[in-house]
Design a protein around this motif. Structure first.
Motif, PDB file in Angstrom:
ATOM      1  N   PHE A 136      -5.336  57.843  -1.307  1.00  0.00           N
ATOM      2  CA  PHE A 136      -4.602  56.577  -1.304  1.00  0.00           C
ATOM      3  C   PHE A 136      -4.497  56.106   0.141  1.00  0.00           C
ATOM      4  N   VAL A 137      -5.030  54.925   0.409  1.00  0.00           N
ATOM      5  CA  VAL A 137      -5.152  54.416   1.776  1.00  0.00           C
ATOM      6  C   VAL A 137      -4.197  53.245   1.989  1.00  0.00           C
ATOM      7  N   ASN A 138      -3.517  53.250   3.129  1.00  0.00           N
ATOM      8  CA  ASN A 138      -2.622  52.153   3.495  1.00  0.00           C
ATOM      9  C   ASN A 138      -3.243  51.354   4.639  1.00  0.00           C
ATOM     10  N   PRO A 139      -3.645  50.107   4.403  1.00  0.00           N
ATOM     11  CA  PRO A 139      -4.196  49.287   5.486  1.00  0.00           C
ATOM     12  C   PRO A 139      -3.170  49.057   6.600  1.00  0.00           C
ATOM     13  N   VAL A 140      -3.627  48.530   7.709  1.00  0.00           N
ATOM     14  CA  VAL A 140      -2.761  48.301   8.868  1.00  0.00           C
ATOM     15  C   VAL A 140      -1.527  47.480   8.481  1.00  0.00           C
ATOM     16  N   ASN A 141      -0.386  47.914   8.993  1.00  0.00           N
ATOM     17  CA  ASN A 141       0.917  47.274   8.773  1.00  0.00           C
ATOM     18  C   ASN A 141       1.437  47.435   7.352  1.00  0.00           C
ATOM     19  N   THR A 142       0.904  48.410   6.607  1.00  0.00           N
ATOM     20  CA  THR A 142       1.491  48.790   5.326  1.00  0.00           C
ATOM     21  C   THR A 142       1.805  50.278   5.397  1.00  0.00           C
ATOM     22  N   GLY A 143       2.837  50.700   4.676  1.00  0.00           N
ATOM     23  CA  GLY A 143       3.230  52.100   4.756  1.00  0.00           C
ATOM     24  C   GLY A 143       3.520  52.489   6.194  1.00  0.00           C
ATOM     25  N   TYR A 144       2.945  53.604   6.632  1.00  0.00           N
ATOM     26  CA  TYR A 144       3.121  54.058   8.016  1.00  0.00           C
ATOM     27  C   TYR A 144       1.926  53.696   8.897  1.00  0.00           C
ATOM     28  N   SER A 145       1.036  52.857   8.419  1.00  0.00           N
ATOM     29  CA  SER A 145      -0.146  52.473   9.195  1.00  0.00           C
ATOM     30  C   SER A 145       0.209  51.377  10.197  1.00  0.00           C
ATOM     31  N   ARG A 146      -0.222  51.560  11.430  1.00  0.00           N
ATOM     32  CA  ARG A 146       0.133  50.613  12.486  1.00  0.00           C
ATOM     33  C   ARG A 146      -0.998  50.451  13.500  1.00  0.00           C
ATOM     34  N   MET A 147      -0.950  49.325  14.223  1.00  0.00           N
ATOM     35  CA  MET A 147      -1.828  49.140  15.376  1.00  0.00           C
ATOM     36  C   MET A 147      -1.340  50.042  16.508  1.00  0.00           C
ATOM     37  N   ILE A 148      -2.253  50.416  17.408  1.00  0.00           N
ATOM     38  CA  ILE A 148      -1.934  51.324  18.504  1.00  0.00           C
ATOM     39  C   ILE A 148      -2.114  50.597  19.838  1.00  0.00           C
ATOM     40  N   PRO A 149      -1.101  50.602  20.708  1.00  0.00           N
ATOM     41  CA  PRO A 149      -1.244  49.959  22.020  1.00  0.00           C
ATOM     42  C   PRO A 149      -2.163  50.766  22.929  1.00  0.00           C
ATOM     43  N   ASP A 150      -2.762  50.084  23.901  1.00  0.00           N
ATOM     44  CA  ASP A 150      -3.608  50.795  24.857  1.00  0.00           C
ATOM     45  C   ASP A 150      -2.748  51.464  25.922  1.00  0.00           C
ATOM     46  N   ALA A 151      -3.392  52.012  26.945  1.00  0.00           N
ATOM     47  CA  ALA A 151      -2.675  52.758  27.986  1.00  0.00           C
ATOM     48  C   ALA A 151      -1.661  51.893  28.718  1.00  0.00           C
TER      49      ALA A 151
END
Length: 370
Positions: A136-151
Motif C-alpha cells: 500500500f503506497v502513499n503518494p507525496v503529502n498523504t499519510g506520512y509521505s513528504r517532500m524532503i528539503p535539501d541541505a
C-alpha cells in the motif's frame, strides 16, 4: 514564579524537540503475524517504512511511506503476484484500501458499516494476502509521505509531484526501486487504483512500460473516477451510471421481482447492455427521439433502476446521480443512500429535495478511519 519558570523551560524544550523532528528518509520495520483467510491459516510478514524519491543528481527529494505484506513459506516467490495499491483523491492515503478492503486487517465495524467500540482492527477473512503479496503506497503529502528539503533547507519544486503527469512519473520511478529492492521483477505485477487511483493507474501503467521497462500483468480499477468525463454532459456519462443504479437498487431490494430474485452478477450484464445499446443512443437523439421510443426506454430504465417511470421521464431519461441517492428509497423508507458506498443509509431533515443533505457513508468512514 518558580512554577512559571519551570513551565517556560518545559515549553522551550518541547519546542526545540518539535523543531528537530524529521521524517526518516529511508527506513523500515518488519514484524510477523498470523491470519486465516478462507479457512486457511498461515503467517505473513508486514514491513512498513519509507523509501525515497531521488532527483537526477541522486539526492532524495521526497520519501513515501508504505506498508508491504508478504505471505511466508512461499516456495516460489517469482510466481506469486505482487499487488501495488493506491487510493484516490488525489490527496488520499492508501488507508482506505488498506484497512477496509484488501489488507490482512480491517476496521472493527458492525453489519451496517459503522465503527464499534473499542476501536481497532480485526482479521480480514476476505484479504487477498492468501493469493498475492501487496504493498500500500502513499503518494507525496498523504499519510506520512513528504517532500524532503535539501541541505540548505529548501523544498523541491512542487510541480515535480502535483500534476497528472508528474504524479505518475515519480511514482513509476518509486515502484521500480521498490520492485528491485524486494527482488520482485519476475513476479506477476498488478496495480489497484480506487477512485482517482483509477485515473492514476491508467497513466501509471503506461509510464511504467515506457520509462521503466516494467510491463504489468494487469490493472484493477475500484470505482474509478474519470474526471474528464465527469465534466461533460455527454450521453455516455449519463448512460454508464445505470449499471451502478441497478446494483444499488438490487442491494436495497427495490427492483421488480423478476430482477430482484436473480443474482446481481446475472442482471448486471443485462443492465450494461441496455445502457450502451439502448439508453445511450436514446439520450444522443435529444429532442429528436419519438414519444413512443422515449416511453419504452423510460419503462425499461425504471425496471433496471428501481426508480419510477414518471421521474425518469421528468428528467428526459437523464437522471443525475445526486437525485438517485435521494429518490431511490424516498417512498420506501424515506432514507437516502450513500454517495461513495450506496449500501449506507442516511436520514435527511425532510424527505423532499433533489439530493441528500450529507454523504451517509462519510459519517461512518471519517469516524472509523480517524
Amino acid at each position: 514564579m518558580k512554577r512559571i519558570s519551570i513551565l517556560l523551560v518545559l515549553l522551550i524544550c518541547m519546542s526545540t524537540f518539535a523543531q528537530k523532528r524529521e521524517i526518516a528518509v529511508d527506513t523500515m520495520v518488519t514484524t510477523t503475524h498470523n491470519t486465516t483467510v478462507k479457512g486457511q491459516s498461515f503467517s505473513y510478514t508486514a514491513t512498513t517504512g519509507t523509501q525515497p524519491v531521488w532527483d537526477k543528481m541522486g539526492n532524495p527529494i521526497a520519501t513515501l511511506f508504505y506498508t508491504y505484506y508478504e505471505r511466508n513459506n512461499v516456495k516460489n516467490r517469482a510466481k506469486r503476484p505482487l499487488i501495488i495499491s493506491f487510493n484516490g483523491g488525489p490527496g488520499s492515503a492508501s488507508v482506505w484500501m488498506h484497512i477496509a478492503y484488501t489488507g490482512p486487517q480491517i476496521l472493527k465495524i458492525d453489519d451496517e458499516g459503522y465503527p464499534v467500540q473499542p476501536y481497532g482492527v480485526k482479521p480480514n477473512p476476505y484479504s487477498i494476502i492468501d493469493v498475492a503479496d501487496i504493498v500500500f503506497v502513499n503518494p507525496v503529502n498523504t499519510g506520512y509521505s513528504r517532500m524532503i528539503p535539501d541541505a540548505e533547507g529548501k523544498m523541491p519544486d512542487r510541480e515535480q509531484f502535483f500534476g497528472i503527469n508528474a504524479d505518475v512519473k515519480y511514482l513509476a520511478e518509486w515502484i521500480n526501486t521498490f520492485v528491485s529492492r524486494k527482488k520482485r521483477w519476475e513476479s506477476p505485477k498488478y496495480i489497484i487504483g480506487e477512485s482517482y487511483g483509477g485515473t492514476r493507474v491508467m497513466g501509471l501503467s503506461l509510464e511504467l512500460q515506457n520509462s521503466q521497462w516494467m510491463y504489468l500483468n494487469g490493472v484493477i480499477m475500484v470505482s474509478p473516477a474519470d474526471y474528464n468525463l465527469y465534466n461533460t454532459d455527454q450521453p455516455v456519462y449519463s448512460a454508464i451510471n445505470l449499471p451502478y443504479f441497478t446494483a444499488a437498487a438490487w442491494h436495497h431490494k427495490v427492483l421488480p421481482p423478476a430482477l430482484q430474485n436473480q443474482d446481481l452478477t446475472d442482471i448486471l450484464p443485462e443492465s450494461e447492455d441496455f445502457a450502451i445499446n439502448t439508453l445511450m443512443p436514446a439520450l444522443a437523439k435529444g429532442g429528436f427521439i419519438s414519444e413512443q421510443e422515449k416511453n419504452e426506454v423510460a419503462e425499461k430504465y425504471a425496471s433496471y433502476s428501481g426508480l419510477s417511470k414518471k421521474v425518469i421521464l421528468q428528467h428526459n431519461l437523464d437522471v443525475p446521480t445526486r437525485f438517485f441517492w435521494k429518490e431511490l428509497l424516498r417512498d420506501e423508507t424515506g432514507q437516502t443512500i450513500g454517495r461513495l458506498d450506496s449500501r449506507y443509509l442516511g436520514l435527511d431533515r425532510t424527505e423532499a429535495g433533489v439530493g441528500p443533505d450529507y454523504s451517509a457513508e462519510l459519517t461512518s468512514w471519517l469516524h472509523s478511519f480517524t
